[in-house]
Design a protein around this motif. Structure first.
Motif, PDB file in Angstrom:
ATOM      1  N   TYR A  83     -30.556  21.118 -24.073  1.00 55.72           N
ATOM      2  CA  TYR A  83     -29.582  21.943 -23.372  1.00 55.72           C
ATOM      3  C   TYR A  83     -29.193  21.322 -22.031  1.00 55.72           C
ATOM      4  O   TYR A  83     -28.019  21.337 -21.641  1.00 55.72           O
ATOM      5  CB  TYR A  83     -30.151  23.344 -23.134  1.00 55.72           C
ATOM      6  CG  TYR A  83     -30.092  24.279 -24.315  1.00 55.72           C
ATOM      7  CD1 TYR A  83     -28.978  24.336 -25.141  1.00 55.72           C
ATOM      8  CD2 TYR A  83     -31.149  25.149 -24.598  1.00 55.72           C
ATOM      9  CE1 TYR A  83     -28.922  25.221 -26.218  1.00 55.72           C
ATOM     10  CE2 TYR A  83     -31.104  26.040 -25.658  1.00 55.72           C
ATOM     11  CZ  TYR A  83     -29.996  26.064 -26.464  1.00 55.72           C
ATOM     12  OH  TYR A  83     -29.930  26.944 -27.527  1.00 55.72           O
ATOM     13  N   ALA A  84     -30.182  20.778 -21.311  1.00 50.63           N
ATOM     14  CA  ALA A  84     -29.896  20.163 -20.011  1.00 50.63           C
ATOM     15  C   ALA A  84     -28.962  18.971 -20.172  1.00 50.63           C
ATOM     16  O   ALA A  84     -28.030  18.772 -19.374  1.00 50.63           O
ATOM     17  CB  ALA A  84     -31.202  19.738 -19.336  1.00 50.63           C
ATOM     18  N   GLU A  85     -29.184  18.183 -21.206  1.00 48.07           N
ATOM     19  CA  GLU A  85     -28.352  16.999 -21.429  1.00 48.07           C
ATOM     20  C   GLU A  85     -26.929  17.378 -21.821  1.00 48.07           C
ATOM     21  O   GLU A  85     -25.959  16.797 -21.304  1.00 48.07           O
ATOM     22  CB  GLU A  85     -28.983  16.119 -22.517  1.00 48.07           C
ATOM     23  CG  GLU A  85     -30.276  15.446 -22.095  1.00 48.07           C
ATOM     24  CD  GLU A  85     -30.895  14.633 -23.222  1.00 48.07           C
ATOM     25  OE1 GLU A  85     -30.269  14.532 -24.302  1.00 48.07           O
ATOM     26  OE2 GLU A  85     -32.003  14.110 -23.034  1.00 48.07           O
ATOM     27  N   ILE A  86     -26.792  18.342 -22.715  1.00 46.38           N
ATOM     28  CA  ILE A  86     -25.444  18.719 -23.161  1.00 46.38           C
ATOM     29  C   ILE A  86     -24.690  19.417 -22.033  1.00 46.38           C
ATOM     30  O   ILE A  86     -23.472  19.253 -21.875  1.00 46.38           O
ATOM     31  CB  ILE A  86     -25.497  19.603 -24.432  1.00 46.38           C
ATOM     32  CG1 ILE A  86     -24.155  19.551 -25.180  1.00 46.38           C
ATOM     33  CG2 ILE A  86     -25.883  21.026 -24.133  1.00 46.38           C
ATOM     34  CD1 ILE A  86     -23.907  18.272 -25.918  1.00 46.38           C
ATOM     35  N   GLU A  87     -25.403  20.184 -21.199  1.00 46.80           N
ATOM     36  CA  GLU A  87     -24.761  20.837 -20.056  1.00 46.80           C
ATOM     37  C   GLU A  87     -24.254  19.803 -19.057  1.00 46.80           C
ATOM     38  O   GLU A  87     -23.128  19.916 -18.547  1.00 46.80           O
ATOM     39  CB  GLU A  87     -25.745  21.780 -19.367  1.00 46.80           C
ATOM     40  CG  GLU A  87     -25.201  22.450 -18.129  1.00 46.80           C
ATOM     41  CD  GLU A  87     -26.221  23.363 -17.483  1.00 46.80           C
ATOM     42  OE1 GLU A  87     -26.192  24.574 -17.773  1.00 46.80           O
ATOM     43  OE2 GLU A  87     -27.052  22.867 -16.690  1.00 46.80           O
ATOM     44  N   ALA A  88     -25.073  18.791 -18.775  1.00 43.08           N
ATOM     45  CA  ALA A  88     -24.659  17.748 -17.830  1.00 43.08           C
ATOM     46  C   ALA A  88     -23.431  17.002 -18.354  1.00 43.08           C
ATOM     47  O   ALA A  88     -22.495  16.711 -17.592  1.00 43.08           O
ATOM     48  CB  ALA A  88     -25.817  16.779 -17.585  1.00 43.08           C
TER      49      ALA A  88
END
Length: 595
Positions: free
Chosen positions: A511-516
């Motif tokens: 989730y952190a990667e896709i949000e960034a």
């Protein structure tokens, strides 16, 4: 037995279990423990000085995904708005925080989280009694904040009134929907004209007035105050995150529409999510046709479940009449023991079987919609085949727009709205789907499967104040889909949600990667804002934890191109003005509003 044989045996056991689960209609995910029943106590254990004529009890609070819990929460059950105000003023005098409690159908800990264990909190049960409704001759609904959306829509339907679109769950309270910017999926189809009372934005954009509990400096107590849609201060209340205590609201409505809801399973994701909007049966193609589209894309599958709602005044011969809401029987009433087993097999021990699980979700949904799953439940025909025919439904809007019940399978989810132009919708979707697949495959090569639920994609209009029936209507300051005056061409928003089971390994990192990536990618000709009720602000270990997102990204996306009165800072100031004692705050709200 060698490792390969153990693996094969595990797969066989898994598939056997999946087959038995299919027989009772289970689909995609796990149902966590339902909220515990309330319990009462001896009079001597009652909170000191609490009004004796107001019901008080303890209960366990638990949110939709089961990830936020609070044991032994004091809960009051008022019978009318006067008692609500008595409770609030008692709390102000006795050092308690007060939070309105609806149906807890929420992912983000706006109301309660672990940090609250150090705070004296009193929940106020709104749905039981604070749920009255009336509709005047002009179609204006006056509803108390505790009314659930299903009851609200039913009362409207009885008077020939409706909304263009609504959130899919029927158990949301009106107060909860207004707090978090609840929305459905709808933009105008090609050639469609908006009728009086309609908006293609969120439910908040339907508000004519809001009555809330506010602190009166002269009386030195909290009183009811009504804010009208053309008054500047209402901007902070239309989407308030729970930082305000809403008692009731007036909403504009429109003539109820009859909708045809068709389910399609034969469009390959490469065609549906193609970069070129004109290259076949794309998402934009269906959007042009009907204006109301949802794609549910199960992991490691190629054919999304596409739902298309079309305005259809008369019943098509092939459509089944939807006489009630919640027609997807296979997504409801799943025994917890069965779903616990799914969680145990798929998440705790056998994550490598996620592709098989994704395929299972797709097949069960497809067969459930088509009415071709064998089951022992009461809807069997004499030949043992379930005849649901939910692939082509027709009826009054409520009966096709509401399809998520409390018993529906539960997941955790992230959520974002990408503001863009209608002409750019297909590219926004195509870019996301391409990037999503790249990252899923990257994790798969490492034998990691963080996403085991579907991607859900919807498109709505924006919260345009000129769609209000009130002249000089104000814009919701905290709306994820408030318009950007410097980009008048942005006329819609694409909503993305990625679902997965709570506790799935590496989910937060994914989730952190896709949000960034999304935050960086959706700039220039579009803008991304978080969906308040879902997960966002990810660190590699949890949601709502990224210092950068809270300090930089969140203020930026809500201030970009906006008047100073429509920023987070401005809304925070107004809400603080009407609740100077900070009764209606929580750790996450304080973090968002920077108190």
């Amino acid at each position: 037995m060698n490792d390969n044989k153990v693996l094969d045996a595990s797969k066989r056991d898994f598939l056997k279990t999946m087959g038995s689960i299919a027989a009772v209609g289970a689909v995609s995910t796990w149902v966590p423990t339902q909220k515990a029943e309330a319990w009462f106590f001896l009079p001597k254990d009652r909170i000191a000085n609490f009004p004796s004529n107001i019901t008080l009890f303890k209960q366990r609070y638990e949110n939709w995904s089961g990830e936020s819990r609070y044991e032994d929460a004091w809960t009051a059950r008022p019978r009318n708005q006067e008692q609500v105000l008595r409770i609030i003023n008692w709390a102000a005098e006795n050092g308690y925080k007060v939070r309105p409690k609806g149906m807890s159908h929420n992912w983000s800990p706006l109301m309660l989280n672990d940090q609250d264990k150090k705070t004296k909190i009193l929940l106020v049960d709104m749905p039981t009694y604070i749920n009255k409704i009336s509709i005047n001759s002009k179609g204006i609904v006056t509803a108390e904040a505790g009314i659930q959306m299903e009851a609200l829509l039913k009362a409207m339907e009885n008077r020939g009134r409706g909304f263009v679109a609504t959130p899919a769950p029927g158990d949301l309270t009106l107060g909860g929907v207004l707090a978090i910017n609840g929305h459905g999926t709808a933009v105008p189809a090609k050639g469609e004209r908006k009728t009086e009372g309609q908006t293609y934005g969120s439910i908040s954009n339907l508000v004519v007035s809001i009555t809330a509990a506010v602190y009166d400096q002269q009386q030195r107590k909290y009183v009811a105050k009504t804010f009208y849609r053309n008054e500047p201060d209402i901007r902070a209340f239309l989407v308030n995150l729970g930082r305000a205590f809403v008692l009731s609201a007036q909403l504009q409505t429109s003539k109820n529409q009859y909708l045809r809801c068709q389910s399609i399973f034969n469009v390959h994701q490469k065609e549906l999510f193609a970069p070129n909007a004109k290259s076949g049966r794309t998402f934009s193609h269906f959007l042009d046709q009907s204006g109301r589209v949802e794609a549910i894309w199960f992991p490691f599958t190629d054919y999304p479940w596409i739902k298309i709602w079309s305005i259809t005044p008369n019943r098509p011969l092939t459509s089944r009449i939807a006489t009630h809401a919640f027609n997807y029987w296979f997504a409801e009433n799943i025994p917890k023991s069965v779903l616990d087993l799914i969680k145990k097999i798929v998440i705790d021990k056998s994550t490598y079987l996620t592709p098989s699980f994704g395929s299972f979700q797709y097949k069960i949904s497809k067969r459930g919609v088509e009415g071709s799953i064998f089951s022992g439940i009461s809807t069997l025909l004499t030949n043992g085949r379930v005849s649901t025919q939910t692939y082509d439904l027709w009826g009054p809007s409520k009966n096709t727009l509401l399809y998520v019940k409390p018993s529906t399978l539960r997941v955790t989810a992230n959520g974002y709205a990408v503001l863009t132009s209608r002409a750019n919708v297909q590219r926004v979707i195509a870019d996301f789907c391409t990037e999503y697949q790249v990252r899923v495959k990257k994790y798969q090569r490492m034998n990691r499967y963080p996403m085991n639920g579907p991607v859900e994609i919807r498109v709505t209009g924006l919260d345009q104040p000129n769609e209000s029936v009130i002249p000089n209507a104000q814009t919701p300051a905290l709306s994820a889909i408030k318009p950007c005056p410097d980009h008048p061409e942005w006329d819609c928003a694409v909503w993305f949600d990625i679902l997965t089971l709570p506790g799935t390994p590496y989910a937060e990192q994914f989730y952190a990667e896709i949000e960034a990536w999304m935050s960086q990618h959706y700039q220039g000709d579009c803008l991304m804002r978080p969906e308040w009720s879902k997960g966002w602000g990810y660190s590699n270990t949890k949601a709502w934890d990224s210092r950068y997102y809270f300090e930089q990204e969140l203020p930026r996306v809500h201030a970009q191109g906006q008047h100073v009165d429509l920023t987070i800072q401005s809304a925070a100031k107004v809400l603080k003005q009407y609740d100077p004692l900070d009764l209606f705050t929580s750790p996450l709200i304080n973090k968002i509003l920077k108190y």
